[in-house]
Scaffold this motif. Structure first.
Motif, PDB file in Angstrom:
ATOM      1  N   GLN A 117       0.832  -1.194   0.000  1.00  0.00           N
ATOM      2  CA  GLN A 117       0.000   0.000   0.000  1.00  0.00           C
ATOM      3  C   GLN A 117       0.873   1.252   0.000  1.00  0.00           C
ATOM      4  OE1 GLN A 117      -2.193  -0.754   3.548  1.00  0.00           O
ATOM      5  NE2 GLN A 117      -3.165  -2.577   2.723  1.00  0.00           N
ATOM      6  N   THR A 118       0.221   2.376  -0.188  1.00  0.00           N
ATOM      7  CA  THR A 118       0.924   3.652  -0.114  1.00  0.00           C
ATOM      8  C   THR A 118       1.499   3.824   1.284  1.00  0.00           C
ATOM      9  OG1 THR A 118      -0.514   4.646  -1.788  1.00  0.00           O
ATOM     10  CG2 THR A 118       0.622   6.157  -0.296  1.00  0.00           C
ATOM     11  N   ALA A 119       2.714   4.291   1.373  1.00  0.00           N
ATOM     12  CA  ALA A 119       3.340   4.560   2.667  1.00  0.00           C
ATOM     13  C   ALA A 119       2.626   5.714   3.362  1.00  0.00           C
ATOM     14  CB  ALA A 119       4.812   4.884   2.464  1.00  0.00           C
ATOM     15  N   ALA A 162      16.458   9.416  -2.021  1.00  0.00           N
ATOM     16  CA  ALA A 162      15.265   9.831  -1.278  1.00  0.00           C
ATOM     17  C   ALA A 162      14.109   8.852  -1.415  1.00  0.00           C
ATOM     18  CB  ALA A 162      14.822  11.218  -1.737  1.00  0.00           C
ATOM     19  N   VAL A 163      14.104   8.035  -2.465  1.00  0.00           N
ATOM     20  CA  VAL A 163      12.964   7.142  -2.697  1.00  0.00           C
ATOM     21  C   VAL A 163      13.243   5.691  -2.303  1.00  0.00           C
ATOM     22  CG1 VAL A 163      11.922   8.612  -4.454  1.00  0.00           C
ATOM     23  CG2 VAL A 163      13.484   6.774  -5.150  1.00  0.00           C
ATOM     24  N   GLY A 164      14.357   5.455  -1.637  1.00  0.00           N
ATOM     25  CA  GLY A 164      14.637   4.105  -1.168  1.00  0.00           C
ATOM     26  C   GLY A 164      13.608   3.660  -0.140  1.00  0.00           C
ATOM     27  N   ASP A 165      13.105   2.449  -0.285  1.00  0.00           N
ATOM     28  CA  ASP A 165      12.100   1.916   0.638  1.00  0.00           C
ATOM     29  C   ASP A 165      12.161   0.391   0.584  1.00  0.00           C
ATOM     30  OD1 ASP A 165       9.251   0.902   1.342  1.00  0.00           O
ATOM     31  OD2 ASP A 165       9.240   2.994   2.004  1.00  0.00           O
ATOM     32  N   ALA A 166      12.272  -0.238   1.732  1.00  0.00           N
ATOM     33  CA  ALA A 166      12.412  -1.693   1.787  1.00  0.00           C
ATOM     34  C   ALA A 166      11.201  -2.425   1.218  1.00  0.00           C
ATOM     35  CB  ALA A 166      12.663  -2.133   3.229  1.00  0.00           C
ATOM     36  N   ALA A 167      10.040  -1.782   1.180  1.00  0.00           N
ATOM     37  CA  ALA A 167       8.827  -2.424   0.655  1.00  0.00           C
ATOM     38  C   ALA A 167       8.646  -2.195  -0.845  1.00  0.00           C
ATOM     39  CB  ALA A 167       7.597  -1.907   1.407  1.00  0.00           C
ATOM     40  N   ALA A 168       9.552  -1.442  -1.453  1.00  0.00           N
ATOM     41  CA  ALA A 168       9.428  -1.132  -2.878  1.00  0.00           C
ATOM     42  C   ALA A 168      10.182  -2.159  -3.708  1.00  0.00           C
ATOM     43  CB  ALA A 168       9.962   0.267  -3.164  1.00  0.00           C
ATOM     44  N   GLY A 169       9.482  -2.762  -4.647  1.00  0.00           N
ATOM     45  CA  GLY A 169      10.109  -3.691  -5.576  1.00  0.00           C
ATOM     46  C   GLY A 169      10.478  -3.032  -6.883  1.00  0.00           C
ATOM     47  N   GLY A 170       9.980  -1.816  -7.101  1.00  0.00           N
ATOM     48  CA  GLY A 170      10.274  -1.097  -8.334  1.00  0.00           C
ATOM     49  C   GLY A 170      10.495   0.375  -8.072  1.00  0.00           C
ATOM     50  N   ASP A 203      -3.301   8.231  -6.318  1.00  0.00           N
ATOM     51  CA  ASP A 203      -3.697   7.353  -7.424  1.00  0.00           C
ATOM     52  C   ASP A 203      -2.880   6.070  -7.560  1.00  0.00           C
ATOM     53  OD1 ASP A 203      -5.631   9.210  -8.056  1.00  0.00           O
ATOM     54  OD2 ASP A 203      -4.519  10.075  -9.749  1.00  0.00           O
ATOM     55  N   TYR A 204      -1.737   5.994  -6.882  1.00  0.00           N
ATOM     56  CA  TYR A 204      -0.847   4.833  -7.003  1.00  0.00           C
ATOM     57  C   TYR A 204      -0.372   4.409  -5.615  1.00  0.00           C
ATOM     58  CZ  TYR A 204      -0.691   6.216 -11.899  1.00  0.00           C
ATOM     59  OH  TYR A 204      -1.035   6.549 -13.178  1.00  0.00           O
ATOM     60  N   PRO A 205       0.039   3.144  -5.441  1.00  0.00           N
ATOM     61  CA  PRO A 205       0.553   2.693  -4.138  1.00  0.00           C
ATOM     62  C   PRO A 205       2.019   3.110  -3.947  1.00  0.00           C
ATOM     63  CG  PRO A 205       0.563   0.864  -5.663  1.00  0.00           C
ATOM     64  CD  PRO A 205      -0.082   2.025  -6.385  1.00  0.00           C
ATOM     65  N   VAL A 206       2.238   4.396  -3.827  1.00  0.00           N
ATOM     66  CA  VAL A 206       3.581   4.961  -3.764  1.00  0.00           C
ATOM     67  C   VAL A 206       4.197   4.715  -2.388  1.00  0.00           C
ATOM     68  CG1 VAL A 206       4.911   7.109  -3.869  1.00  0.00           C
ATOM     69  CG2 VAL A 206       3.036   6.727  -5.487  1.00  0.00           C
ATOM     70  N   ARG A 207       5.379   4.139  -2.388  1.00  0.00           N
ATOM     71  CA  ARG A 207       6.146   3.980  -1.152  1.00  0.00           C
ATOM     72  C   ARG A 207       6.979   5.227  -0.889  1.00  0.00           C
ATOM     73  NH1 ARG A 207       4.081   0.990   2.209  1.00  0.00           N
ATOM     74  NH2 ARG A 207       6.078   1.127   3.267  1.00  0.00           N
ATOM     75  N   ALA A 208       7.520   5.836  -1.961  1.00  0.00           N
ATOM     76  CA  ALA A 208       8.317   7.049  -1.819  1.00  0.00           C
ATOM     77  C   ALA A 208       8.324   7.808  -3.143  1.00  0.00           C
ATOM     78  CB  ALA A 208       9.744   6.710  -1.394  1.00  0.00           C
ATOM     79  N   LEU A 209       8.367   9.138  -3.048  1.00  0.00           N
ATOM     80  CA  LEU A 209       8.313  10.008  -4.219  1.00  0.00           C
ATOM     81  C   LEU A 209       9.250  11.183  -3.983  1.00  0.00           C
ATOM     82  CD1 LEU A 209       5.162  11.255  -6.056  1.00  0.00           C
ATOM     83  CD2 LEU A 209       6.766  12.904  -5.091  1.00  0.00           C
ATOM     84  N   ALA A 210       9.941  11.605  -5.038  1.00  0.00           N
ATOM     85  CA  ALA A 210      10.809  12.776  -4.978  1.00  0.00           C
ATOM     86  C   ALA A 210      10.785  13.486  -6.322  1.00  0.00           C
ATOM     87  CB  ALA A 210      12.243  12.364  -4.631  1.00  0.00           C
ATOM     88  N   ALA A 211      10.863  14.815  -6.278  1.00  0.00           N
ATOM     89  CA  ALA A 211      10.902  15.612  -7.506  1.00  0.00           C
ATOM     90  C   ALA A 211      11.629  16.923  -7.229  1.00  0.00           C
ATOM     91  CB  ALA A 211       9.495  15.892  -8.015  1.00  0.00           C
ATOM     92  N   VAL A 212      12.597  17.239  -8.078  1.00  0.00           N
ATOM     93  CA  VAL A 212      13.287  18.527  -7.990  1.00  0.00           C
ATOM     94  C   VAL A 212      13.382  19.121  -9.391  1.00  0.00           C
ATOM     95  CG1 VAL A 212      14.598  18.071  -5.878  1.00  0.00           C
ATOM     96  CG2 VAL A 212      15.563  17.432  -8.074  1.00  0.00           C
TER      97      VAL A 212
END
Length: 153
Positions: A11-13, A35-43, A85-94
């Motif tokens: 699920q979304t973090a 910044a988007v590293g997450d142990a639950a993220a497979g992609g 809208d998505y099961p995002v674990r982590a997001l970053a934008a600069v």
């Protein structure tokens, strides 16, 4: 095969927006990726936009980005929509503002999700919506001495 979201990692973090910024200093792919590293993220999907040496059949020498004072708030709104809208674990934008040269990084975005298809889709949505909805403008200078402003990018 339909995906099920029974495990919390699917699920979304709770707080997936890890880094949002508009800055006048050089951007770092490593910073955004980290910044988007997450142990639950497979992609994890990452997009890097660079200043290219041409546009519309003309040679580009340099360009500058400027933004409206509301750009940071709009960037957050875009990020929050992607997270909804998505099961995002982590997001970053600069995104960079100021004067840039050919080859400079203009924007770096990344999204990590439980699965690769979601990560690709969420990252694509993030960069497309950032480009179309965040009030950042590009001023291109061409080698023939002409220039142009490009709407919200």
């Amino acid at each position: 095969m339909a995906l099920t979201y029974d495990h919390p990692g699917e699920q979304t973090a709770l707080d997936p927006i890890r880094l949002l910024d508009i800055r006048d200093t050089p951007l770092s792919v490593d910073e955004v990726f980290g910044a988007v590293g997450d142990a639950a993220a497979g992609g994890t999907a990452l997009f890097v936009g660079t200043v290219r040496n041409h546009d519309g059949g003309q040679d580009v020498d340099a360009l500058g980005y400027s933004c409206h004072p509301s750009a940071g708030e709009e960037l957050r709104r875009v990020a929050e929509k992607v997270v909804a809208d998505y099961p995002v674990r982590a997001l970053a934008a600069v995104h960079r503002v100021g004067d840039l040269r050919v080859g400079d990084l203009a924007v770096v975005v990344a999204v990590s999700c439980p699965h690769r298809a979601e990560a690709f889709a969420a990252c694509r949505k993030l960069i497309d919506d950032l480009k179309h909805e965040v009030p950042i403008w590009k001023h291109q200078r061409f080698s023939d001495g002409t220039e142009e402003w490009v709407g919200a990018c």
